[in-house]
Design a protein around this motif. Structure first.
Motif, PDB file in Angstrom:
ATOM      1  N   ALA A  26      13.888   9.845 -37.122  1.00  0.00           N
ATOM      2  CA  ALA A  26      15.366   8.897 -38.061  1.00  0.00           C
ATOM      3  C   ALA A  26      14.956   7.808 -38.321  1.00  0.00           C
ATOM      4  CB  ALA A  26      16.282   9.132 -37.051  1.00  0.00           C
ATOM      5  N   LEU A  29      12.016   3.458 -42.579  1.00  0.00           N
ATOM      6  CA  LEU A  29      12.267   2.374 -43.274  1.00  0.00           C
ATOM      7  C   LEU A  29      14.460   2.680 -43.835  1.00  0.00           C
ATOM      8  CD1 LEU A  29       9.595   3.174 -45.993  1.00  0.00           C
ATOM      9  CD2 LEU A  29      10.455   1.436 -44.822  1.00  0.00           C
ATOM     10  N   GLY A  30      15.289   3.421 -43.527  1.00  0.00           N
ATOM     11  CA  GLY A  30      15.864   3.800 -43.657  1.00  0.00           C
ATOM     12  C   GLY A  30      17.239   3.456 -42.877  1.00  0.00           C
ATOM     13  N   TYR A 108       9.311   6.438 -51.342  1.00  0.00           N
ATOM     14  CA  TYR A 108       9.381   6.334 -49.472  1.00  0.00           C
ATOM     15  C   TYR A 108       8.202   5.978 -48.807  1.00  0.00           C
ATOM     16  CZ  TYR A 108      10.879   6.258 -44.701  1.00  0.00           C
ATOM     17  OH  TYR A 108      11.706   5.895 -43.226  1.00  0.00           O
ATOM     18  N   PHE A 229      20.863  10.715 -45.115  1.00  0.00           N
ATOM     19  CA  PHE A 229      19.482   9.521 -45.044  1.00  0.00           C
ATOM     20  C   PHE A 229      18.781   9.211 -43.425  1.00  0.00           C
ATOM     21  CE2 PHE A 229      15.874   6.959 -46.023  1.00  0.00           C
ATOM     22  CZ  PHE A 229      15.335   7.458 -46.913  1.00  0.00           C
ATOM     23  N   SER A 232      17.996  11.356 -41.248  1.00  0.00           N
ATOM     24  CA  SER A 232      17.332  12.604 -41.809  1.00  0.00           C
ATOM     25  C   SER A 232      17.772  14.085 -41.966  1.00  0.00           C
ATOM     26  CB  SER A 232      15.482  13.111 -40.762  1.00  0.00           C
ATOM     27  OG  SER A 232      15.048  11.761 -40.129  1.00  0.00           O
ATOM     28  N   MET A 235      17.415  17.999 -44.712  1.00  0.00           N
ATOM     29  CA  MET A 235      16.598  18.897 -45.932  1.00  0.00           C
ATOM     30  C   MET A 235      15.750  19.178 -44.873  1.00  0.00           C
ATOM     31  SD  MET A 235      14.300  15.372 -46.623  1.00  0.00           S
ATOM     32  CE  MET A 235      12.810  15.649 -45.766  1.00  0.00           C
ATOM     33  N   THR A 237      14.167  18.585 -41.932  1.00  0.00           N
ATOM     34  CA  THR A 237      13.371  17.952 -41.156  1.00  0.00           C
ATOM     35  C   THR A 237      13.257  18.554 -40.044  1.00  0.00           C
ATOM     36  OG1 THR A 237      13.193  16.167 -42.954  1.00  0.00           O
ATOM     37  CG2 THR A 237      12.649  16.126 -40.294  1.00  0.00           C
TER      38      THR A 237
HETATM   39  N1  PFF Z   1      15.197   9.465 -41.222  1.00  0.00           N
HETATM   40  C1  PFF Z   1      14.534   8.561 -42.101  1.00  0.00           C
HETATM   41  C2  PFF Z   1      14.637   6.878 -42.436  1.00  0.00           C
HETATM   42  O1  PFF Z   1      15.902   6.911 -42.052  1.00  0.00           O
HETATM   43  O2  PFF Z   1      13.891   6.127 -42.267  1.00  0.00           O
HETATM   44  C3  PFF Z   1      14.284   9.209 -43.357  1.00  0.00           C
HETATM   45  C4  PFF Z   1      13.681  10.550 -43.987  1.00  0.00           C
HETATM   46  C5  PFF Z   1      13.170  11.518 -43.285  1.00  0.00           C
HETATM   47  C6  PFF Z   1      14.938  10.843 -44.549  1.00  0.00           C
HETATM   48  C7  PFF Z   1      12.926  12.402 -42.964  1.00  0.00           C
HETATM   49  C8  PFF Z   1      15.058  12.533 -44.095  1.00  0.00           C
HETATM   50  C9  PFF Z   1      13.664  13.573 -43.375  1.00  0.00           C
HETATM   51  F1  PFF Z   1      14.032  14.224 -43.808  1.00  0.00           F
END
Ligand code: PFF
Length: 454
Positions: A26, A29-30, A108, A229, A232, A235, A237
């Protein structure tokens, strides 16, 4: 033949390991790169309020749903739906997730590659004595270049693949347990430095005083996309990770710990960045370059900035890595379990395909910048399609699946560890997954896309 005959499942070994791994996915970079700039573009405080509301009403139920699906089915994102809903089209939700994983990792990894460049720049003291304009130019010259960003992106993909090949326990669990606390300490230090800058108060006001007149349909969709995002979600994950969680883990507790950590770190990143943005007269709606221009500006003016800069970009890299691993894992787990390739082959195949897509993302900020679809360069198109379309749609189907297809019985069994835990909040959870989350996602979605006007 059950799936476990095909591949002995790699598992997390401890409670803290699970939290570190899921929070590692989680927090990335987000939080540190993306949250500050989308919040900046979305008007600051108003964005933050909406964002936190979305996390509570939508993020938490979606995350609990994902963990439950994965742990119950003991399979990857696509296989889990095949297992729990055989001979139905539900597996398409997983297909969408795997597609989103491709798109997300392609841009990413480009940004993660930038952090490598900035680690090198930090070591060579490249920010010293430069003003904001020069740092801006340094950044834009670098990202619009051809070979350097591609080189770093490739290195980053190799790192990601290298850890994924080794499996979950040996890679993510080991690293994140040490590195996540370090990251938190670093951000706190930066927050203190940033707040104490003369003129920084305006930045805090920007982040914490909501001006709701700034809210637009686009901001709402942006906040929803960012919530998905950042956590996470949407999708598969956390379906994939859920399948690695022990049966006696309290999933609800894990969900709360991961979401709170993620949200706090995003807010801390905002606190570290906005005061500096205002103190140095940078536009808070600056965009993706925010972290790569603003922070070097702070570093070169603070005592010990040379070292803080090295450590910060290194930790940003690690935060990115623990997330990218989880994204690649979605694709790899699918290929291994459903297409029966070895883990090594699956990882190489997935990484190569994603890297090829990644080349276009990176070049779209330079020589391919004139090539636009719906007015967006490829990089932004991938981000928008995945974060604002595929993830919320995936999340919608996931809550519908748990709320209406799977139903209360199996959901309660899974979340309560087959009755071992008392779940006073279960009716609230069912209400959220059945009604509130689907309704809210749908509404924000069609409103945000401009299909309706309120
Ligand atoms: N959550 C990660 C972030 O904030 O950088 C990005 C990410 C990871 C998005 C896994 C989606 C995912 F399934």
């Amino acid at each position: 033949m059950s799936n476990s005959d095909l591949t002995p499942r790699d598992r997390f070994t401890s409670r803290f390991g699970i939290i570190a791994a899921a929070a590692g996915s989680a927090v990335g970079l987000g939080n540190i790169w993306k949250f500050p700039y989308v919040a900046g573009q979305g008007g600051g405080g108003a964005f933050l309020v909406v964002y936190v509301l979305f996390i509570a009403a939508i993020g938490l139920p979606v995350m609990l749903s994902e963990f439950s699906i994965g742990r119950r089915a003991q399979r990857n994102a696509i296989g889990s739906f095949k297992n729990l809903a055989p001979r139905t089209p539900w597996f398409l939700v997983g297909v969408m997730g795997v597609a989103a994983a491709f798109l997300i990792l392609s841009f990413y990894s480009a940004v993660a590659g930038w952090t490598l460049e900035y680690i090198i720049k930090s070591f060579s003291d490249a920010f010293a004595g430069r003003d904001e304009e020069e740092l801006n130019l340094m950044f834009s010259t670098f990202v619009s270049g051809t070979w350097r960003p591609l080189f770093w992106q490739l290195i980053f993909m190799v790192l990601t693949a290298w850890i994924v090949v080794a499996g979950i326990k040996q890679g993510i669990e080991k690293y994140t347990k040490v590195l996540m606390p370090l990251l938190i300490v670093m951000i706190l230090v930066l927050c203190v430095r940033s707040i104490t800058l003369p003129g920084g108060g305006a930045g805090l006001a920007f982040l914490f005083n909501p001006d709701f007149s700034k809210l637009t349909a686009g901001t709402l969709l942006g906040a929803l996309g960012q919530a998905f995002f950042s956590l996470s979600l949407g999708m598969g994950t956390l379906i994939t990770y859920g399948s690695y969680i022990q049966k006696n883990n309290n999933l609800s507790e894990t969900v709360i710990q991961v979401s709170v950590t993620d949200t706090l770190i995003a807010i801390l990143a905002g606190i570290a960045i906005f005061p500096a943005v205002f103190a140095f007269n940078i536009d808070p709606a600056e965009g993706p370059g925010l972290v790569f221009i603003t922070l070097p500006n702070i570093f070169q003016q603070m005592p010990g900035g040379y070292f803080f800069s090295i450590i910060f970009f290194t930790l940003l890299l690690i935060a990115a890595l623990t997330s990218s691993i989880s994204i690649l894992e979605v694709v790899v787990a699918y290929i291994v379990e459903e297409l029966h390739l070895t883990r090594k082959r699956a990882t190489i195949l997935a990484s190569v395909m994603i890297s090829v897509l990644g080349i276009f993302c990176s070049l779209s900020l330079g020589i391919l910048s004139d090539f636009r679809i719906f007015g967006l360069v490829i990089f932004d198109l991938m981000d928008f399609t995945a974060s604002n379309l595929l993830l919320p749609l995936g999340g919608l189907f996931i809550v519908l699946f748990v709320g209406w297809y799977l139903g209360a019985g199996p959901a309660r069994n899974e979340i309560s560890n087959e009755g071992a835990l008392r779940l006073g909040y279960f009716p609230l959870f069912m209400f959220l997954v059945r009604f509130i989350a689907p309704f809210a996602i749908t509404l924000v979605f069609i409103y945000g896309l401009g299909l309706i006007r309120i």
